[in-house]
Design a protein around this motif. Structure first.
Motif, PDB file in Angstrom:
ATOM      1  N   ASP A   1      -2.607  34.660 103.075  1.00 50.34           N
ATOM      2  CA  ASP A   1      -1.308  34.777 102.411  1.00 50.34           C
ATOM      3  C   ASP A   1      -0.179  34.915 103.426  1.00 50.34           C
ATOM      4  O   ASP A   1       0.941  34.425 103.205  1.00 50.34           O
ATOM      5  CB  ASP A   1      -1.309  35.966 101.454  1.00 50.34           C
ATOM      6  CG  ASP A   1      -2.096  35.695 100.181  1.00 50.34           C
ATOM      7  OD1 ASP A   1      -2.343  34.511  99.889  1.00 50.34           O
ATOM      8  OD2 ASP A   1      -2.461  36.655  99.482  1.00 50.34           O
TER       9      ASP A   1
ATOM     10  N   ASN B   1       2.760  33.743 101.329  1.00 50.96           N
ATOM     11  CA  ASN B   1       2.502  34.192  99.957  1.00 50.96           C
ATOM     12  C   ASN B   1       2.357  35.707  99.843  1.00 50.96           C
ATOM     13  O   ASN B   1       1.732  36.208  98.898  1.00 50.96           O
ATOM     14  CB  ASN B   1       1.231  33.519  99.420  1.00 50.96           C
ATOM     15  CG  ASN B   1       1.472  32.082  99.007  1.00 50.96           C
ATOM     16  OD1 ASN B   1       2.455  31.786  98.336  1.00 50.96           O
ATOM     17  ND2 ASN B   1       0.591  31.187  99.420  1.00 50.96           N
TER      18      ASN B   1
ATOM     19  N   GLU C   1       4.643  38.112  99.228  1.00 44.60           N
ATOM     20  CA  GLU C   1       5.337  38.690  98.067  1.00 44.60           C
ATOM     21  C   GLU C   1       4.617  38.319  96.769  1.00 44.60           C
ATOM     22  O   GLU C   1       4.413  39.166  95.887  1.00 44.60           O
ATOM     23  CB  GLU C   1       6.780  38.215  98.023  1.00 44.60           C
ATOM     24  CG  GLU C   1       7.592  38.885  96.930  1.00 44.60           C
ATOM     25  CD  GLU C   1       9.078  38.600  97.032  1.00 44.60           C
ATOM     26  OE1 GLU C   1       9.853  39.266  96.327  1.00 44.60           O
ATOM     27  OE2 GLU C   1       9.469  37.702  97.826  1.00 44.60           O
ATOM     28  N   LYS C   2       4.219  37.080  96.658  1.00 43.33           N
ATOM     29  CA  LYS C   2       3.540  36.590  95.456  1.00 43.33           C
ATOM     30  C   LYS C   2       2.289  37.400  95.133  1.00 43.33           C
ATOM     31  O   LYS C   2       1.994  37.673  93.960  1.00 43.33           O
ATOM     32  CB  LYS C   2       3.172  35.119  95.647  1.00 43.33           C
ATOM     33  CG  LYS C   2       2.365  34.511  94.507  1.00 43.33           C
ATOM     34  CD  LYS C   2       1.954  33.083  94.838  1.00 43.33           C
ATOM     35  CE  LYS C   2       1.008  32.514  93.774  1.00 43.33           C
ATOM     36  NZ  LYS C   2       0.528  31.163  94.147  1.00 43.33           N
ATOM     37  N   ASN C   3       1.557  37.819  96.174  1.00 42.94           N
ATOM     38  CA  ASN C   3       0.273  38.493  95.946  1.00 42.94           C
ATOM     39  C   ASN C   3       0.302  40.001  96.213  1.00 42.94           C
ATOM     40  O   ASN C   3      -0.749  40.636  96.314  1.00 42.94           O
ATOM     41  CB  ASN C   3      -0.820  37.810  96.769  1.00 42.94           C
ATOM     42  CG  ASN C   3      -1.129  36.423  96.223  1.00 42.94           C
ATOM     43  OD1 ASN C   3      -1.276  36.238  95.019  1.00 42.94           O
ATOM     44  ND2 ASN C   3      -1.204  35.431  97.109  1.00 42.94           N
TER      45      ASN C   3
ATOM     46  N   THR D   1       0.502  31.442 104.818  1.00 43.43           N
ATOM     47  CA  THR D   1       1.063  30.497 103.852  1.00 43.43           C
ATOM     48  C   THR D   1       2.300  31.052 103.142  1.00 43.43           C
ATOM     49  O   THR D   1       2.732  30.507 102.118  1.00 43.43           O
ATOM     50  CB  THR D   1       0.002  30.104 102.812  1.00 43.43           C
ATOM     51  OG1 THR D   1      -0.516  31.294 102.182  1.00 43.43           O
ATOM     52  CG2 THR D   1      -1.147  29.349 103.471  1.00 43.43           C
TER      53      THR D   1
END
Length: 305
Positions: free
Chosen positions: A204, A209, A211-213, A207
């Protein structure tokens, strides 16, 4: 002489590590000060000797280099026969200070909170490579040296392991409730699952990611590294019931690592790790100490603002 305690401190040539060596030596413990850099380690040991502490010896150790571990183990076996205390202090921050002046003016690490992440890009950066190295050092290399020294600790009548952690390892900084639960659920957590969590984080991170996860957004790798170190501490305490194994946040200390920001001195910061290393046999194991007080692994409110 047989009952005299022997301690090993990783990253002992400066900052909190050096002060831990000094305070342990003042308590009558024979101390092995280790450092990746031999000349700096020798210089630090000489300074302690000049001050009257002749019970500190130096041995080179790079916890990221398995080839440096075997000679150290042999040295301890030959000269001390056992190890009573292991203090895992060596660590990497995983960030670059871009604007040191602005970093200090903004309050140092106190400002590195996720709500301000978008405002900090010109003050600090965390390249993926440094984040990866941070996890490697703070978690995997710490595990490697610990497991190499377990047999020598098992020879002690009163063995101790102290993992120097951070308030940044508090699960408060995680926004993924499932992960927080997993890292708290020591009865079901495994080292294999910790490895998977680290791989998930690094993917993450790479890539974009985070904040998203639900990962921490500032000093991300450092926070994850200390959170998994805390979990590992608890797993080890369950596995080795005869070894007292705890983790300690020394406080926000003014050191080279913190760019001389902080609330307390190195002398004050070393008090927690030293106190926990010298706890009586009926003390806790698998606990987290914020300085000298037992604290939760996951706070409801920000550990510091």
């Amino acid at each position: 002489m047989e009952d005299k305690r022997c301690a090993l401190v990783t990253g002992g040539n400066r900052g909190i590590g050096l002060e831990i060596c000094r305070q342990l030596a003042l308590n009558g413990v024979d101390v092995i000060l280790t450092s990746r850099n031999e000349s700096r380690g020798v210089e630090a040991t000489d300074k302690l000797s000049i001050s009257g502490l002749h019970n500190v010896v130096f041995h080179q150790l790079d916890i990221n280099d398995p080839l440096s571990i075997a000679p150290l183990v042999k040295f301890i076996e030959t000269h001390f026969g056992k190890l009573d205390i292991l203090i895992n202090n060596a660590a990497e921050l995983g960030i670059i200070f871009i604007n040191d002046k602005e970093f200090k003016a903004g309050g140092g690490f106190v400002q590195l909170v996720d709500e301000k992440a978008h405002l900090l890009t010109n003050i600090v950066k965390e390249p993926y490579e440094l984040g990866e190295k941070c996890l490697q050092t703070n978690y995997y290399a710490t595990k490697t040296i610990t497991e190499a020294l377990i047999p020598l600790l098992q020879l002690s009548k009163s063995p101790r392991i102290v993992n120097v952690t951070s308030v940044y390892g508090d699960l408060y900084w995680f926004h993924n409730e499932k992960l927080k639960h997993e890292l708290q659920d020591i009865e079901n957590l495994t080292e294999g699952r910790i490895d998977e969590i680290i791989r998930m984080f690094l993917m993450d991170f790479k890539t974009a990611n985070l904040e998203k996860n639900g990962w921490p957004l500032t000093t991300s790798a450092y926070k994850v590294s200390k959170a998994v170190l805390n979990a590992y501490t608890r797993l080890m305490a369950r596995k080795y019931e005869n070894i007292m194994i705890n983790c300690v946040h020394p406080g926000y200390v003014m050191t080279e690592m913190t760019s001389q920001t902080g609330f307390i001195t190195e002398e004050e910061g070393a008090k927690g790790p030293v106190m926990v290393a010298l706890l009586p046999d009926n003390g806790p194991s698998g606990a987290y100490f914020n300085r000298t007080q037992v604290a939760p692994f996951s706070s409801i409110d920000a550990p510091f603002k």
